[in-house]
Design a protein around this motif. Sequence first.
Motif, PDB file in Angstrom:
ATOM      1  N   ASP A 126       0.957  -1.070  -0.004  1.00 43.99           N
ATOM      2  CA  ASP A 126      -0.233  -0.097   0.058  1.00 43.99           C
ATOM      3  C   ASP A 126       0.728   1.506   0.179  1.00 43.99           C
ATOM      4  OD1 ASP A 126      -2.613  -2.009   0.023  1.00 43.99           O
ATOM      5  OD2 ASP A 126      -2.575  -1.490   2.317  1.00 43.99           O
ATOM      6  N   HIS A 180      -3.600   1.156  -3.150  1.00 47.79           N
ATOM      7  CA  HIS A 180      -3.578  -0.118  -2.822  1.00 47.79           C
ATOM      8  C   HIS A 180      -2.998  -0.920  -3.838  1.00 47.79           C
ATOM      9  CE1 HIS A 180      -5.731  -0.320   0.578  1.00 47.79           C
ATOM     10  NE2 HIS A 180      -7.253   0.234  -0.244  1.00 47.79           N
ATOM     11  N   GLU A 208      -1.308  -4.387  -5.983  1.00 52.59           N
ATOM     12  CA  GLU A 208      -0.697  -5.998  -4.980  1.00 52.59           C
ATOM     13  C   GLU A 208       0.772  -6.617  -5.296  1.00 52.59           C
ATOM     14  OE1 GLU A 208      -3.319  -7.886  -7.760  1.00 52.59           O
ATOM     15  OE2 GLU A 208      -2.423  -9.375  -7.645  1.00 52.59           O
ATOM     16  N   ARG A 220       2.099 -10.403  -3.258  1.00 51.90           N
ATOM     17  CA  ARG A 220       2.870 -11.538  -3.100  1.00 51.90           C
ATOM     18  C   ARG A 220       3.232 -12.103  -2.133  1.00 51.90           C
ATOM     19  NH1 ARG A 220       2.026 -14.675  -8.722  1.00 51.90           N
ATOM     20  NH2 ARG A 220       1.651 -16.219  -8.138  1.00 51.90           N
ATOM     21  N   ARG A 279       2.027  -3.245  -9.261  1.00 53.04           N
ATOM     22  CA  ARG A 279      -0.085  -2.773 -10.014  1.00 53.04           C
ATOM     23  C   ARG A 279      -0.683  -2.695  -8.473  1.00 53.04           C
ATOM     24  NH1 ARG A 279      -1.032  -8.034 -11.890  1.00 53.04           N
ATOM     25  NH2 ARG A 279       0.904  -9.045 -11.099  1.00 53.04           N
ATOM     26  N   GLU A 280      -1.497  -2.105  -8.948  1.00 52.85           N
ATOM     27  CA  GLU A 280      -2.667  -1.382  -8.152  1.00 52.85           C
ATOM     28  C   GLU A 280      -3.639  -2.497  -8.138  1.00 52.85           C
ATOM     29  OE1 GLU A 280      -4.180   2.371  -8.497  1.00 52.85           O
ATOM     30  OE2 GLU A 280      -6.011   2.218  -6.804  1.00 52.85           O
ATOM     31  N   ARG A 281      -4.080  -2.787  -7.083  1.00 55.15           N
ATOM     32  CA  ARG A 281      -5.208  -4.516  -6.690  1.00 55.15           C
ATOM     33  C   ARG A 281      -5.820  -3.291  -6.719  1.00 55.15           C
ATOM     34  NH1 ARG A 281      -4.170  -5.031  -0.481  1.00 55.15           N
ATOM     35  NH2 ARG A 281      -6.341  -4.492  -0.474  1.00 55.15           N
ATOM     36  N   ARG A 282      -6.506  -4.511  -7.912  1.00 56.01           N
ATOM     37  CA  ARG A 282      -7.887  -4.117  -8.659  1.00 56.01           C
ATOM     38  C   ARG A 282      -9.428  -4.590  -7.732  1.00 56.01           C
ATOM     39  NH1 ARG A 282      -7.132  -1.052 -11.800  1.00 56.01           N
ATOM     40  NH2 ARG A 282      -5.839  -1.652 -13.343  1.00 56.01           N
ATOM     41  N   THR A 288     -11.580  -6.060  -4.339  1.00 56.62           N
ATOM     42  CA  THR A 288     -10.955  -7.162  -2.914  1.00 56.62           C
ATOM     43  C   THR A 288     -10.709  -7.942  -2.866  1.00 56.62           C
ATOM     44  OG1 THR A 288     -12.490  -5.988  -3.074  1.00 56.62           O
ATOM     45  CG2 THR A 288     -11.923  -6.659  -0.555  1.00 56.62           C
ATOM     46  N   PRO A 289      -9.376  -8.765  -2.682  1.00 53.79           N
ATOM     47  CA  PRO A 289      -9.240  -9.721  -2.802  1.00 53.79           C
ATOM     48  C   PRO A 289     -10.254 -10.741  -1.452  1.00 53.79           C
ATOM     49  CG  PRO A 289      -7.806  -8.571  -1.893  1.00 53.79           C
ATOM     50  CD  PRO A 289      -8.079  -7.811  -2.350  1.00 53.79           C
ATOM     51  N   PRO A 318     -11.360   0.244  -3.649  1.00 56.21           N
ATOM     52  CA  PRO A 318     -10.046   0.738  -4.155  1.00 56.21           C
ATOM     53  C   PRO A 318      -9.443   2.605  -4.204  1.00 56.21           C
ATOM     54  CG  PRO A 318     -11.648  -0.551  -5.839  1.00 56.21           C
ATOM     55  CD  PRO A 318     -12.447  -0.178  -4.905  1.00 56.21           C
TER      56      PRO A 318
END
Lengths: 136, 214
Positions: A23, A88, A90, A92, A110-113, A115-116, A127
Amino acid sequence: MNIIDLLEREQTKPDIPELRPGDTVRVHVRVVEGTRERIQVFEGVIIARGKGSSRATITVRRIAHGIGVERTFLVHSRRLASIDVVRHGEVRRAKLYYLRDRVGKRARLRERRETPARAATPAAAVPGAEGPSGSE
Amino acid sequence: MAKALVARKLGMTQIFAEDGRVIPVTVLEAGPCPVVQVKTVARDGYDAVQLGFGETTERRQTRPRLGHFKAAGVPPVRHLCEVRGSVGVAVGDLLRADLFAAGDVVDVRGTSKGKGFAGQHKRHNFGRGPVTHGSHNIRQAGSVGSVDAARTLRGVRMAGHLGSQRATVRRLTVVRVDPERNLLLVRGAVPGARQGVVMVTAAADRIRLARGHH
């Protein structure tokens, strides 16, 4: 319940947003200069979280004038006025130390698309507003 | 009697001071400590106060111990500790964490963690020998005396049992007192493992200073 846990819980701030590695955050730090107090903003990517209720920390990395700067903040410190999540990313893994070896475009996340699924909190469902593309 | 309490070490954490600084603290469950016996010069040859601490049951007591508590009119406690000094308390009094206030300076006494049979490097801070160049003297003891003496002198520092000993940490500041939960938050570390029993007393050198003889 364990008394130490209770004591720590009493010291936590209620209004901390969900902070995750990757983030981009703006940390508002209270800086005391002589008798005056002002607020300084440190913006960067969270590359590590230290866990523990009142002892929780985040390590924020930014590139300032071409030089990588990392600061570790106690999330619940009274010296922090607020923490805003700007974007946020992305990622791993939990610790993003590999970012230290990367500069420029390769250091982007990369931006988190969406909501996990495991983050069920409504705060995470929104987001973050599109930040400037490519974190520092 | 100097101010004293028997306490249990619960563990360490950190708390935020008003100005935002972080203070490392040890959390002690201090008291309630019933006064079980008051010893006097006239009867016992010295002045002291016997304090109790910790829950237990009557069933766990030996008969002599039970009688001792009965004489004091105090329910049985798990630990008994003696504090030297003349009195300010009577048998049956209950001492609690509020005996101390934030800002007080205390000594904390306990049993250090046992380290087992330790080498002289760990036990006496010896240096080690060279690691390379064919040396096999990495953690060996070195000399234990001169040839002239024809024997090893007494008291030469060697490997042996380390820890599990009485240890005192002096001049710790009381950061916070929580009378409801009988908690004492003391700045810094305290001897022993968690759940260990320690004795908290007003700092001895401060008492001496206050009395005017150094």
